[in-house]
Motif scaffolding. Structure first.
Motif, mmCIF file in Angstrom:
data_model
loop_
_atom_site.group_PDB
_atom_site.id
_atom_site.type_symbol
_atom_site.label_atom_id
_atom_site.label_comp_id
_atom_site.label_asym_id
_atom_site.label_seq_id
_atom_site.Cartn_x
_atom_site.Cartn_y
_atom_site.Cartn_z
ATOM 1 N N THR A 114 0.931 -1.122 -0.152
ATOM 2 C CA THR A 114 -0.040 0.144 -0.107
ATOM 3 C C THR A 114 0.998 1.117 0.035
ATOM 4 O OG1 THR A 114 -1.668 -0.996 1.180
ATOM 5 C CG2 THR A 114 -1.945 1.026 1.307
ATOM 6 N N PHE A 115 0.867 1.903 -0.970
ATOM 7 C CA PHE A 115 1.672 3.187 -1.217
ATOM 8 C C PHE A 115 0.695 4.437 -0.845
ATOM 9 C CE2 PHE A 115 3.796 6.698 -3.363
ATOM 10 C CZ PHE A 115 5.181 6.239 -3.266
ATOM 11 N N ASP A 116 0.695 5.002 0.087
ATOM 12 C CA ASP A 116 -0.282 5.951 0.576
ATOM 13 C C ASP A 116 0.279 7.020 1.298
ATOM 14 O OD1 ASP A 116 -2.879 6.979 0.994
ATOM 15 O OD2 ASP A 116 -3.136 5.966 2.905
ATOM 16 N N PRO A 117 1.001 7.864 0.468
ATOM 17 C CA PRO A 117 1.755 8.807 1.009
ATOM 18 C C PRO A 117 0.808 9.989 1.688
ATOM 19 C CG PRO A 117 2.226 8.987 -1.353
ATOM 20 C CD PRO A 117 1.120 7.762 -1.017
ATOM 21 N N GLN A 118 -0.426 10.145 1.230
ATOM 22 C CA GLN A 118 -1.216 11.520 1.840
ATOM 23 C C GLN A 118 -2.079 10.954 2.530
ATOM 24 O OE1 GLN A 118 -1.576 13.037 -2.416
ATOM 25 N NE2 GLN A 118 -1.165 14.975 -1.328
ATOM 26 N N GLY A 119 -2.323 9.619 3.021
ATOM 27 C CA GLY A 119 -3.191 9.273 4.182
ATOM 28 C C GLY A 119 -4.496 9.105 3.634
ATOM 29 N N ILE A 120 -4.738 8.527 2.282
ATOM 30 C CA ILE A 120 -6.108 8.414 1.718
ATOM 31 C C ILE A 120 -6.587 7.299 2.534
ATOM 32 C CG2 ILE A 120 -7.508 7.634 -0.311
ATOM 33 C CD1 ILE A 120 -6.032 10.283 -0.560
ATOM 34 N N ALA A 121 -6.077 6.225 2.769
ATOM 35 C CA ALA A 121 -6.557 5.242 3.669
ATOM 36 C C ALA A 121 -5.866 4.810 5.184
ATOM 37 C CB ALA A 121 -6.381 3.743 3.100
ATOM 38 N N HIS A 122 -5.146 6.009 5.358
ATOM 39 C CA HIS A 122 -4.353 6.253 6.613
ATOM 40 C C HIS A 122 -3.479 4.867 6.845
ATOM 41 C CE1 HIS A 122 -6.482 10.035 7.444
ATOM 42 N NE2 HIS A 122 -7.564 9.316 6.958
ATOM 43 N N ALA A 123 -3.210 4.295 5.691
ATOM 44 C CA ALA A 123 -2.328 3.346 5.845
ATOM 45 C C ALA A 123 -0.902 3.278 6.410
ATOM 46 C CB ALA A 123 -2.258 2.381 4.429
ATOM 47 N N PRO A 124 -0.536 2.759 7.478
ATOM 48 C CA PRO A 124 0.932 2.866 7.885
ATOM 49 C C PRO A 124 1.980 2.574 6.838
ATOM 50 C CG PRO A 124 0.103 0.769 8.943
ATOM 51 C CD PRO A 124 -0.889 1.594 8.178
ATOM 52 N N ARG A 125 3.234 3.562 7.086
ATOM 53 C CA ARG A 125 4.024 3.276 5.890
ATOM 54 C C ARG A 125 4.904 1.992 6.372
ATOM 55 N NH1 ARG A 125 9.459 4.883 5.276
ATOM 56 N NH2 ARG A 125 9.428 6.011 7.118
ATOM 57 N N GLU A 126 4.744 0.862 5.357
ATOM 58 C CA GLU A 126 5.278 -0.325 5.607
ATOM 59 C C GLU A 126 5.968 -0.803 4.429
ATOM 60 O OE1 GLU A 126 1.919 -2.158 8.594
ATOM 61 O OE2 GLU A 126 1.884 -2.753 6.313
ATOM 62 N N MET A 127 6.510 0.373 3.499
ATOM 63 C CA MET A 127 7.370 -0.040 2.432
ATOM 64 C C MET A 127 8.067 1.172 1.748
ATOM 65 S SD MET A 127 4.644 0.156 -0.574
ATOM 66 C CE MET A 127 5.689 0.614 -2.022
ATOM 67 N N TRP A 128 9.004 0.924 1.283
ATOM 68 C CA TRP A 128 9.519 2.294 0.336
ATOM 69 C C TRP A 128 9.880 1.742 -1.017
ATOM 70 C CZ3 TRP A 128 14.888 2.386 -1.430
ATOM 71 C CH2 TRP A 128 15.681 1.485 -1.162
ATOM 72 N N TRP A 129 9.893 3.014 -1.883
ATOM 73 C CA TRP A 129 10.285 2.711 -3.300
ATOM 74 C C TRP A 129 11.340 3.552 -3.862
ATOM 75 C CZ3 TRP A 129 8.190 6.045 -7.559
ATOM 76 C CH2 TRP A 129 9.031 5.606 -8.884
ATOM 77 N N ASP A 130 12.427 2.997 -4.296
ATOM 78 C CA ASP A 130 13.550 3.916 -4.953
ATOM 79 C C ASP A 130 13.063 4.391 -6.295
ATOM 80 O OD1 ASP A 130 15.938 4.892 -5.787
ATOM 81 O OD2 ASP A 130 17.027 3.167 -5.764
ATOM 82 N N ILE A 131 12.747 5.746 -6.025
ATOM 83 C CA ILE A 131 12.193 6.537 -7.203
ATOM 84 C C ILE A 131 13.290 6.668 -8.208
ATOM 85 C CG2 ILE A 131 12.776 8.827 -6.326
ATOM 86 C CD1 ILE A 131 9.969 9.808 -7.248
#
Length: 587
Positions: free
Chosen positions: A220-237
């Motif tokens: 779940t990539f949710d940087p603006q809190g649409i689903a208020h999902a905790p940050r559990e991943m990262w992506w090398d942009i």
């Protein structure tokens, strides 16, 4: 007056004649049924085949209920039973034929019927699936979801229609016309391979997350809190920016997120994209961070990116960037300011954290994702400050990873990958999406782009780009609430016309004459297309006539109760996380 023409018999006389005729025929029909049925019932119960006289006397005896005079000694129950049997034998075929005629009328003259849609029906789509997916070769009975993507049921009474795994789809529907419940959610729930979903709402995520978690990893990539999902991943942009092509594509996504029409780029937009391309390339080749890149943008005089490009033997790119830096101050500052606006979302530390290395969290790898049954949710808000550029970059990286994986697998992903680009014009502005449409389907990547209108897509990709996407889409669904008059009129013309007969009756002294003339009318006038009921859509598929289908909302499927219960739990969890975040913010 002797010269006056007769106008023919009065209208009331005509009505009386037809009414009397219908009454006589109805009574005759009922009498035949009763006469035949009663004789059959009496004969079956041992009284022989002895039909009573077919006369008015028998008719009146039947009306008065004097059955013994017609079939002496026969049981009334047997007589009435025979009548019911004969009536059923006659009525059932009439009802079936009537329903068949009514269905044909409801389907509309000029629209596709069952035979026209054989390639999308269960048998045809199963045969096509065996051709496209070698993994199905040994299976005698294919589950429906293994054969293709569910579109809906042919209106009014079926059959079920599916698109093949090489089709790419474009859906245009107004808000609350069934995009999420009838298309996005069912596609995610039924997907057989990897899933990519973009959205600006949490509804699809809430309904499908638990179900997808049971078959693979959920990212779940949710940087603006649409689903208020905790940050559990990262992506090398910056992972794909080691090449000029990769850097230019990422820069294009950020530019498209602030440019309303990617086909119309002024000097500042084009120059900003070139500058961002050079900076992304320098950061990727020099192993710098996104934070370093933002620092270079803030200070155009910083020579670090130029030196990194030269160290990477990218002399031409280094010279170009240096030329921009050494240009007129007003021009340079205008270019850099435009570039800063394009990547302004990365100034938000909450967004930056999702695209920066974190040793304590797993890294999302697009090349691995496309090979399994994992699910990637990309959530972003609309408007200013949105992470649309980042979302588009990650979606594009995943799609391109799918293409590379398909090439390594012999040309096609198996199982196929499903990409549902909901609200694509707002949160996933992949700059060259119309061009990608032409070959993604052939790679086993099923792309479904959901837009609110044709005009909305034209504002993002330009008229030429939207026309290209429309032409490349092999499946198009047009739902309720399309208010663009010009577009709807074009669709009406595309559906075609049919002949309509008009009967004219003229009366004179010598009698009456009847003539038939023909004129052409649209199969679906523009007002009927606009007024399509919610939950229905006009299907335009390559190689077949247009058809009206009924969408299949997820909440009307057999397992809706279980999924609904899981969705309620997820919604409660989202609400709890939102409340906790709000409390933390106020404290």
């Amino acid at each position: 007056m002797s010269g006056k023409m007769s106008s023919g018999p009065p209208r009331g006389a005509d009505l009386f004649f037809w009414a009397f005729s219908l009454v006589v025929l109805a009574n005759l029909g009922l009498f035949i049924v009763a006469w035949t049925g009663g004789t059959l019932g009496a004969g079956v119960t041992g009284h022989g085949w002895r039909p009573p006289p077919f006369t008015m006397g028998s008719y009146f005896a039947l009306v008065s209920g004097d059955l013994d005079a017609l079939w002496p000694g026969a049981s009334p129950y047997a007589v009435y039973g025979g009548m019911v049997v004969v009536a059923a034998l006659l009525v059932v075929p009439v009802v079936v034929a009537g329903r068949w005629l009514l269905d044909r009328r409801n389907q509309g003259v000029g629209l596709a019927r069952r035979g026209d849609l054989a390639s999308l029906a269960p048998a045809g789509i199963a045969a096509r699936a065996r051709e496209l997916r070698p993994s199905l070769a040994g299976m005698k009975h294919l589950p429906p979801d293994e054969t293709g993507n569910l579109l809906g049921d042919l209106s009014p009474n079926g059959p079920e229609l599916r698109s093949s795994y090489e089709d790419v789809e474009l859906d245009l529907m107004a808000p609350r016309a069934g995009k999420s419940t009838g298309i996005a959610i069912p596609r995610v729930l039924r997907a057989r391979g990897a899933v990519l979903l973009t959205s600006n709402k949490s509804d699809v995520y809430a309904v499908t997350r638990a179900e997808r978690e049971s078959v693979g990893t959920v990212w779940t990539f949710d940087p603006q809190g649409i689903a208020h999902a905790p940050r559990e991943m990262w992506w090398d942009i910056l992972a794909d920016c080691v090449t000029i092509e990769g850097a230019r594509r990422l820069a294009g996504h950020f530019v498209a997120s602030v440019n309303d029409d990617s086909s119309k780029k002024d000097f500042w937009i084009s120059a900003a994209q070139n500058t961002l391309t050079a900076l992304f390339l320098a950061a990727a080749r020099g192993r710098a961070s996104v934070t370093d890149l933002l620092g270079w943008l803030a200070d155009p005089a910083d020579r670090t990116p130029i030196d990194l490009l030269r160290d990477a033997n990218m002399q031409a790119m280094a010279e170009q960037l240096q030329g921009t830096v050494r240009g007129a101050v007003e021009t340079r500052d205008g270019i850099y300011e435009t570039a800063r606006q394009c990547v302004a979302c990365l100034l938000d530390p909450d967004i930056l954290a999702w695209v920066s290395p974190d040793p304590y969290l797993p890294q999302f790898r697009p090349d691995r994702h496309v090979l399994g049954r994992d699910t990637l949710y990309l959530l972003s808000k609309d408007g200013g400050g949105s992470a649309a550029g980042v979302i588009a970059g990650l979606a594009d990286a995943t799609l391109r990873a799918g293409v590379v994986a398909a090439e390594r697998m012999g040309g096609r992903l198996d199982p196929p990958m499903t990409a549902v680009l909901d609200e694509a014009a707002n949160v996933c502005r992949i700059s060259d999406l119309p061009d990608l449409y032409s070959h993604l389907g052939s790679r086993g990547i099923n792309v479904v782009t959901l837009l609110q209108s044709y005009r909305q897509g034209s504002r993002v990709w330009g008229e030429a780009g939207m026309d290209a996407m429309w032409g490349a889409a092999t499946i198009k669904l047009l739902g309720a609430g399309l208010d663009d008059a010009d577009f709807v009129e074009k669709i009406s013309k595309l559906v075609g016309q049919h002949d309509v007969s008009t009967v004219s009756v003229s009366r004179s002294r010598d009698g009456s004459s009847r003539s038939v003339s023909y004129r052409q009318e649209h199969v679906l006038p523009a007002d009927r297309i606009r007024a399509l009921p919610k939950g229905t859509a006009l299907l335009l598929a390559t190689g077949v006539r247009p058809a009206v289908i009924k969408l299949r909302p997820w909440y009307k499927e057999p397992d809706a109760g279980r999924i609904s219960a899981l969705a309620k739990q997820e919604v409660a969890a989202i609400t709890e996380r939102a409340t906790a975040k709000l409390g933390t913010g106020w404290s």
